[in-house]
Design a protein around this motif. Structure first.
Motif, short mmCIF file in Angstrom:
data_model
loop_
_atom_site.label_atom_id
_atom_site.label_comp_id
_atom_site.label_asym_id
_atom_site.label_seq_id
_atom_site.Cartn_x
_atom_site.Cartn_y
_atom_site.Cartn_z
N UNK A 98 0.83 -1.21 0.00
CA UNK A 98 0.00 0.00 0.00
C UNK A 98 0.86 1.26 0.00
N UNK A 99 0.50 2.18 -0.90
CA UNK A 99 1.13 3.49 -0.94
C UNK A 99 0.13 4.49 -0.36
N UNK A 100 0.48 5.09 0.76
CA UNK A 100 -0.39 6.04 1.43
C UNK A 100 -0.26 7.42 0.81
N UNK A 101 -1.40 8.07 0.55
CA UNK A 101 -1.43 9.47 0.10
C UNK A 101 -2.45 10.16 0.98
N UNK A 102 -1.99 10.96 1.95
CA UNK A 102 -2.88 11.51 2.96
C UNK A 102 -2.66 13.01 3.16
N UNK A 103 -3.76 13.75 3.23
CA UNK A 103 -3.71 15.18 3.51
C UNK A 103 -3.83 15.38 5.02
N UNK A 104 -2.71 15.31 5.69
CA UNK A 104 -2.70 15.36 7.15
C UNK A 104 -2.16 16.68 7.66
N UNK A 105 -0.86 16.89 7.46
CA UNK A 105 -0.16 18.05 7.99
C UNK A 105 1.26 18.04 7.44
#
Length: 201
Positions: A98-105
């Motif tokens: 899995x490649x994570x793409x997250x709008x976190x910070x």
């Protein structure tokens, strides 16, 4: 260049792998309502916009989300629905990573906490990489890296799922109250990870 034969799944985190909404509500109630003698009430249940959901100003909503996303609490989010079981099956039985793409910070400590939270719940070998964007940042550029690969892209925000279709990805939209209005046939709406598992295997 990654292609579909590499058995990679591109995935969002909040509302897909981890239960952000429950954790945010718990944190908001503890830090900004109980301590000030205010009652936390969902004015518009299911709304994606936290200011609308909890009767806050737009500025308050954005600020509370930003603060939560870089707080220590971000390292302790529970899994979303059946994500742990089926992500494990996809990885260990079928060889997906899995490649994570997250709008976190952009806060490095928050990103580290998220990485550790994910590895703790889903395993050290499950993830091939982590792409961290700023809070609420659009994912068009991050997804363009995988353009026309046909890779699965799992998301719960409709705009980001649509960005995936424009990039030539195989998009799955995790059902929530804020996206149930979607009636198209380009993106596959799913209720849980079991449905994703059945589609991909």
């Amino acid at each position: 260049m990654i292609d579909i034969n590499d058995k990679v799944i591109l995935t969002d985190v909040d509302g897909v792998l981890l239960n952000w909404e429950w954790s945010f509500k718990t944190w908001l109630k503890e830090h900004f309502f109980t301590t000030k003698g205010r009652e936390l009430v969902e004015i518009v249940p299911g709304s994606y916009e936290m200011n609308e959901r909890y009767g806050l100003t737009v500025e308050e909503g954005k600020e509370y989300v930003r603060l939560f996303n870089k707080s220590a609490a971000i390292g302790f989010l529970p899994p979303q629905r059946d994500s742990m079981y089926y992500v494990d099956l996809l990885h260990r039985k079928h060889g997906f990573t899995f490649q994570v793409i997250t709008s976190l910070s952009k806060n490095v400590h928050a990103c580290h906490l998220r990485t550790e939270n994910l590895k703790k719940l889903f395993g050290e070998t499950t993830f091939r990489g982590f792409t961290y964007l700023d809070t609420a940042e659009d994912k068009d550029e991050a997804l363009a890296v995988y353009k026309d690969s046909g890779l699965p892209w799992i998301e719960d925000k409709l705009l980001n799922a649509e960005a995936g279709t424009h990039a030539g990805l195989d998009c799955y939209l995790m059902e929530h109250g804020h996206n149930m209005h979607y009636k198209g046939d380009v993106i596959t709406m799913v209720k849980n990870w079991q449905e994703i598992y059945e589609q991909l295997t």
